[in-house]
Design an enzyme around this catalytic site. Structure first.
Site, PDB file in Angstrom:
ATOM      1  N   PRO A  32       0.829  -1.217   0.000  1.00 56.28           N
ATOM      2  CA  PRO A  32       0.000   0.000   0.000  1.00 56.28           C
ATOM      3  C   PRO A  32       0.857   1.257   0.000  1.00 56.28           C
ATOM      4  O   PRO A  32       1.828   1.347   0.734  1.00 56.28           O
ATOM      5  CB  PRO A  32      -0.791  -0.119   1.305  1.00 56.28           C
ATOM      6  CG  PRO A  32       0.084  -0.945   2.205  1.00 56.28           C
ATOM      7  CD  PRO A  32       0.822  -1.897   1.311  1.00 56.28           C
ATOM      8  N   MET A  33       0.477   2.222  -0.838  1.00 55.24           N
ATOM      9  CA  MET A  33       1.173   3.498  -0.893  1.00 55.24           C
ATOM     10  C   MET A  33       0.148   4.619  -0.902  1.00 55.24           C
ATOM     11  O   MET A  33      -0.789   4.582  -1.711  1.00 55.24           O
ATOM     12  CB  MET A  33       2.060   3.579  -2.137  1.00 55.24           C
ATOM     13  CG  MET A  33       3.268   2.655  -2.080  1.00 55.24           C
ATOM     14  SD  MET A  33       4.117   2.537  -3.668  1.00 55.24           S
ATOM     15  CE  MET A  33       3.033   1.401  -4.545  1.00 55.24           C
ATOM     16  N   VAL A  34       0.316   5.571  -0.019  1.00 53.52           N
ATOM     17  CA  VAL A  34      -0.614   6.694   0.081  1.00 53.52           C
ATOM     18  C   VAL A  34      -0.763   7.351  -1.293  1.00 53.52           C
ATOM     19  O   VAL A  34       0.228   7.666  -1.946  1.00 53.52           O
ATOM     20  CB  VAL A  34      -0.114   7.731   1.115  1.00 53.52           C
ATOM     21  CG1 VAL A  34      -1.060   8.930   1.163  1.00 53.52           C
ATOM     22  CG2 VAL A  34       0.016   7.090   2.482  1.00 53.52           C
ATOM     23  N   CYS A 115       2.100   2.139   9.850  1.00 50.92           N
ATOM     24  CA  CYS A 115       2.364   3.471   9.298  1.00 50.92           C
ATOM     25  C   CYS A 115       3.011   4.368  10.357  1.00 50.92           C
ATOM     26  O   CYS A 115       2.438   4.597  11.425  1.00 50.92           O
ATOM     27  CB  CYS A 115       1.071   4.110   8.804  1.00 50.92           C
ATOM     28  SG  CYS A 115       1.312   5.781   8.143  1.00 50.92           S
ATOM     29  N   LYS A 156      -0.803  -6.108   9.382  1.00 49.96           N
ATOM     30  CA  LYS A 156       0.493  -5.612   8.897  1.00 49.96           C
ATOM     31  C   LYS A 156       1.172  -4.843  10.019  1.00 49.96           C
ATOM     32  O   LYS A 156       0.643  -3.846  10.508  1.00 49.96           O
ATOM     33  CB  LYS A 156       0.314  -4.718   7.671  1.00 49.96           C
ATOM     34  CG  LYS A 156       1.621  -4.299   7.017  1.00 49.96           C
ATOM     35  CD  LYS A 156       1.368  -3.528   5.726  1.00 49.96           C
ATOM     36  CE  LYS A 156       2.684  -3.277   4.999  1.00 49.96           C
ATOM     37  NZ  LYS A 156       3.589  -2.380   5.747  1.00 49.96           N
ATOM     38  N   ASN A 217       8.201  -7.386   4.351  1.00 47.90           N
ATOM     39  CA  ASN A 217       8.112  -6.069   3.742  1.00 47.90           C
ATOM     40  C   ASN A 217       9.365  -5.267   4.087  1.00 47.90           C
ATOM     41  O   ASN A 217       9.805  -5.262   5.225  1.00 47.90           O
ATOM     42  CB  ASN A 217       6.856  -5.352   4.245  1.00 47.90           C
ATOM     43  CG  ASN A 217       6.706  -3.934   3.722  1.00 47.90           C
ATOM     44  OD1 ASN A 217       6.223  -3.064   4.415  1.00 47.90           O
ATOM     45  ND2 ASN A 217       7.107  -3.691   2.496  1.00 47.90           N
ATOM     46  N   GLY A 218       9.909  -4.582   3.066  1.00 57.64           N
ATOM     47  CA  GLY A 218      11.062  -3.709   3.273  1.00 57.64           C
ATOM     48  C   GLY A 218      12.238  -4.064   2.391  1.00 57.64           C
ATOM     49  O   GLY A 218      12.642  -5.223   2.329  1.00 57.64           O
ATOM     50  N   ALA A 241       6.959  -1.865  -2.045  1.00 58.38           N
ATOM     51  CA  ALA A 241       6.136  -0.659  -2.181  1.00 58.38           C
ATOM     52  C   ALA A 241       6.907   0.377  -3.005  1.00 58.38           C
ATOM     53  O   ALA A 241       6.600   0.608  -4.163  1.00 58.38           O
ATOM     54  CB  ALA A 241       5.761  -0.108  -0.810  1.00 58.38           C
ATOM     55  N   ARG A 242       7.956   0.962  -2.417  1.00 52.66           N
ATOM     56  CA  ARG A 242       8.737   1.945  -3.180  1.00 52.66           C
ATOM     57  C   ARG A 242       9.340   1.324  -4.433  1.00 52.66           C
ATOM     58  O   ARG A 242       9.486   1.983  -5.465  1.00 52.66           O
ATOM     59  CB  ARG A 242       9.842   2.520  -2.299  1.00 52.66           C
ATOM     60  CG  ARG A 242       9.345   3.448  -1.182  1.00 52.66           C
ATOM     61  CD  ARG A 242      10.495   3.936  -0.320  1.00 52.66           C
ATOM     62  NE  ARG A 242      11.147   2.851   0.398  1.00 52.66           N
ATOM     63  CZ  ARG A 242      12.415   2.850   0.775  1.00 52.66           C
ATOM     64  NH1 ARG A 242      13.189   3.888   0.489  1.00 52.66           N
ATOM     65  NH2 ARG A 242      12.922   1.828   1.447  1.00 52.66           N
TER      66      ARG A 242
END
Length: 343
Positions: A32-34, A115, A156, A217-218, A241-242
């Site tokens: 998920p990304m804002v 977050c 998460k 994640n990461g 994500a990124r």
């Protein structure tokens, strides 16, 4: 127990993960990304074989109270699967109302306990929940007691400075009935420039065992990263994500964004509709590592969609859907007749 179920159960993330295991690999997951993880970008990720895609975080409080928020925060269609809607929430009442409204239209619901944005933490949302394991367990337990297998829940999390706290947290939410755990291997105060703690993710994976899937994640920016993370930790899937924001095709093994992603994204963004600034930002992310900075600067200076498309057409051969070779090229397709730049 509610029986309304609009989604085919074969797209449930836990079922997707089982299928990936049968193929001998962990699942490819786009996090998920804002703002960015809207419907067009989710479909773009699936074009490059991403198995599971998240929505941006939706605030339960706003979603259940505000009709405008429901229309602006969440859109979907029949092709939008497997999709996990991520929710920011700090109480059981809002969570249950949110689940009731949205569960027939998604494949899973992800509780955001990770977050680190200060505004969210002050509201008791996101990483603030890492200090409230009993509340998170209540969220999971209450939803599962009402809906059972009609819903799938992902919790998460981030890690604590003391890994024993993380272990106890995980045990509580697993006992409460979460269907899967996603672990970002940093604390809420760890900068993204600090390498992700793979040992901590491995501890969580070992703690859970084979009871439910664990996702890492990461620091996943390439397929090599994916392989390293999965091999070291033993997780059932790896989330980027990124990484996928800059290169939606990273799980295919391409180390930079293919030109096909630009063509496909422009097609999806104009077909489904996105706010112009969001389209501009995402196009810039896609192009930042594959074109000269002077052209990227010009793209960032455009003020509306028509001008952006004209700018892309000026410098590139931007094929539209239906044209031969649409969304197939790896390298940027330069418009050598019009561009003034020497390639």
């Amino acid at each position: 127990m509610p029986t309304k179920q609009l989604r085919d159960l074969k797209y449930r993330p836990t079922e997707i993960i089982k299928k990936c295991k049968e193929e001998g690999r962990p699942a490819y997951i786009a996090g998920p990304m804002v703002r960015y993880s809207k419907l067009p970008f989710r479909e773009l990720c699936r074009f490059y074989n991403v198995d599971i895609v998240y929505t941006p975080m939706i605030l339960a409080r706003e979603f259940v109270r505000n009709e405008i928020a429901r229309y602006t925060d969440f859109t979907t269609n029949e092709a939008d699967r497997s999709v996990i809607v991520q929710v920011g929430v700090n109480n059981v009442d809002d969570f249950m109302k949110f689940v009731e409204m949205i569960h027939p239209y998604v494949d899973a619901i992800g509780i955001n306990c990770g977050c680190p944005i200060k505004e969210q933490v002050r509201e008791g949302i996101g990483a603030a929940l890492m200090s409230q394991p009993d509340l998170v367990a209540d969220l999971v337990r209450t939803a599962k007691e009402k809906y059972g297998d009609a819903i799938c829940i992902d919790t998460k999390i981030r890690i604590h400075s003391d890994i024993n706290q993380t272990i106890e947290f995980v045990k509580k939410v697993v006992d409460a009935g979460t269907d899967m755990i996603t672990v970002h291997g940093r604390t809420k105060n760890t900068r993204s420039s600090v390498p992700v703690n793979l040992d901590a993710i491995k501890v969580v994976c070992d703690t859970v065992g084979s009871t439910i899937p664990v996702i890492a994640n990461g620091d996943c920016f390439t397929l090599d990263d994916f392989i390293k993370i999965a091999s070291y930790t033993g997780v059932d899937g790896v989330m980027s994500a990124r990484g996928v924001l800059s290169n939606p095709a990273l799980f295919t093994g391409l180390d930079k964004t293919p030109w096909s992603a630009v063509e496909m994204f422009m097609h999806l963004a104009t077909s489904y509709g996105l706010p112009y600034k969001l389209v501009q930002y995402q196009v810039a992310h896609l192009l930042e590592d594959i074109i000269p900075k002077k052209i990227l600067k010009k793209i960032n200076e455009q003020q509306n969609m028509a001008d952006l498309i004209d700018c892309l057409d000026e410098h590139f051969v931007l094929k539209r859907k239906g044209e031969k070779g649409f969304a197939t090229s790896v390298e940027p397709q330069w418009n050598l007749e019009l561009t003034s730049l020497t390639i």
